[in-house]
Design an enzyme around this catalytic site. Structure first.
Site, PDB file in Angstrom:
ATOM      1  N   SER A 262       0.840  -1.200   0.000  1.00 18.54           N
ATOM      2  CA  SER A 262       0.000   0.000   0.000  1.00 18.54           C
ATOM      3  C   SER A 262       0.870   1.242   0.000  1.00 18.54           C
ATOM      4  CB  SER A 262      -0.884  -0.001   1.245  1.00 18.54           C
ATOM      5  OG  SER A 262      -0.100   0.330   2.374  1.00 18.54           O
ATOM      6  N   LYS A 263       0.214   2.373  -0.218  1.00 15.99           N
ATOM      7  CA  LYS A 263       0.936   3.636  -0.213  1.00 15.99           C
ATOM      8  C   LYS A 263       1.589   3.867   1.150  1.00 15.99           C
ATOM      9  CE  LYS A 263       0.267   8.576  -0.856  1.00 15.99           C
ATOM     10  NZ  LYS A 263       1.130   8.790   0.293  1.00 15.99           N
TER      11      LYS A 263
END
Ligand code: GLU
Length: 504
Positions: A262-263
């Site tokens: 994920s970011k």
């Protein structure tokens, strides 16, 4: 293999394209090129609530930077266009109507509140509410109501959705190019909404209709879409259309721990998850991009190709063109692929070595210009050839090579302590006169003369070479010392020796 391969990358423009999305685009691109096929870009923007205006441009710019342009898509070879689903809006209703007519779909009038109440009710009994065969006859829809009631509701302007009527208790056997045979009992599926009350199709309907109309031969997409596969296969059957082949790519996993990349992992561990920098216009937040962080797009692509695929050999470096030749869906793995920021840097470092000195020096010249240094190109090229082996990014060049452009302004304390002895200044003074006398100021010749002098003096190489390096570089690092001496020239070499003598 297959005639007329047509694949598509079908992102929803809801924000910047994640590197997982780029990987999906890449695998589609490689597959298309390998089979002389067509790579289509379709913008799936039917969800107006999540639409972000600059996202489409971002997606297109990203594909361009990665060198994987689409053959057909918005504004390009629009033979199956338009390629934005919002511009195809009027087309989908007739397909929903077709399914209503054939009995594969039905109107449903249940309000959001009613559905919520059902869900709660089920939860209280420890059950999950699924809108399907086992309760659809008891709900507010055209299967439960008489046709007059349905007509009256529609005429009165009551809001409705159109749902798919999933068959009961059938073992659906599906093929995936990567995962093999998958079977599901249809009784476990819900009757998904195909058409929304806002007059827009859902992803499922629009996706299938467009893949059919755009004559897509292979659907290659992320694993997160695997749960939609049964519905999609059933939809093809309901329409009487041949289904494309499907391939669901493995997830990209975080570098440490478990789960999808994920970011947040990127922010935490300090690597970008987006190809290009992205400005979120709503919040003003800027997310880092591989491009702006100094990665070469071909290195980035080479790294992505190995996330879930391998050529079956030890070889890791492939140009895009070579990838199109060796890529094979059969060599895509089922299990998740761990992303490694270190490996990504390794790829960049490898590509750095493959780039020409002139290409790299062009990029380095821009950095030098920002520092107010206007240097001849051939000199920069020479410097690049000497230091690139140790560089991962072009932005590393300055740290690795600043002494080629300016005298050291400080000296590494630990090295000074260890290498600059009481006798050093006298030795360096003598060395200056040796250097002054060298006529042919070329690396090899300088080396021969200086070494001969050291041998004659019987002082030991380290006693001369280390302080000499320290004087020229300011630290005990850098490429071959005599190359540096030749490059900076006689005058600067002597000046640096004098500076060291007076400063240390
Ligand atoms: N619009 C979907 C997405 O955002 C496309 C999924 C598919 O390829 O079917 O990923």
């Amino acid at each position: 293999m297959t005639d007329n391969v047509r694949v598509r990358f079908a992102p929803s423009p809801t924000g910047p394209l994640h590197m997982g999305g780029v990987r999906t685009a890449l695998f589609n691109y490689l597959f298309a090129k390998k089979h002389n096929g067509t790579f289509v870009l379709r913008i799936e923007d039917t969800d107006q609530t999540r639409y972000v205006a600059n996202a489409e441009k971002y997606i297109i710019n990203s594909l361009e930077w990665c060198n994987i342009p689409f053959d057909e898509g918005p504004g390009k070879n629009e033979k199956f266009g338009p390629y934005r689903q919002s511009e195809r809006k009027d087309l989908y209703k007739q397909y929903a109507d077709e399914l209503l007519a054939s009995g594969w779909a039905y109107y449903a009038f249940d309000t959001a509140e009613e559905l919520d109440a059902h869900r709660k009710n089920h939860e209280e009994k420890g059950k999950t509410f699924i809108y399907n065969w086992h309760n659809r006859e008891k709900l507010q829809n055209s299967l439960a109501l008489s046709s007059d009631e349905v007509k009256a509701k529609i005429e009165a302007g009551e809001k409705f959705v159109i749902r798919f009527k999933t068959p009961k208790d059938e073992t659906l056997v599906m093929e995936d190019e990567i995962r093999g045979t998958i079977s599901v009992n249809t009784s476990t599926l819900d009757d998904k909404v195909l058409f929304k009350s806002d007059g827009m199709p859902t992803y499922h309907l629009a996706n299938i209709v467009d893949d059919h109309l755009m004559q897509i031969s292979h659907v290659i997409r992320g694993e997160e879409w695997l749960p939609s596969l049964p519905l999609h296969v059933l939809l093809y059957r309901a329409f009487g259309w041949d289904a494309p082949k499907f391939a669901h790519l493995p997830l990209i996993l975080k570098p440490v721990g478990k789960g999808k990349l994920s970011k947040r992992d990127g922010d935490k561990l300090g690597f970008p998850v987006f190809p290009l920098e992205y400005l979120n216009e709503a919040t003003g937040d800027v997310s880092r991009g591989y491009k702006e962080d100094g990665y070469f797009s071909d290195a980035f692509i080479n790294m992505l190709a190995f996330l879930g695929w391998n050529p079956g050999t030890e070889r890791e470096l492939f140009t895009l063109k070579e990838l199109t030749e060796v890529f094979d869906l059969k060599r895509v793995s089922k299990s998740g692929a761990k992303f490694s920021p270190e490996k990504t840097k390794w790829f960049n470092q490898q590509y750095m070595q493959l780039k020409s000195d002139s290409e790299l020096s062009g990029a380095f010249a821009l950095i030098l210009a920002k520092k107010g240094l206007k240097i001849e190109n051939s000199y920069i090229e020479k410097v690049v050839s000497l230091v690139k082996e140790r560089a991962v990014f072009v932005s590393d060049f300055w740290d690795l090579a600043s002494f080629f452009f300016e005298n050291p302004s400080e000296y590494e304390a630990k090295a000074v302590k260890k290498q600059w002895k009481e006798t050093t200044p006298d030795l360096m003074k003598e060395l200056i006169s040796v250097i002054e006398g060298i006529e042919t100021f070329e690396s090899e010749n300088i080396e021969t003369i200086v070494k001969a002098w050291i041998t004659e003096k019987e002082v030991g190489f380290g006693k001369v070479m280390q302080p000499l390096r320290l004087s020229l570089v300011g630290a005990l690092k850098g490429p071959h010392l005599f190359d540096i001496i030749e490059m900076v020239g006689k005058e600067a070499t002597i000046q640096r020796l004098n500076n060291a003598i007076s400063n240390l």
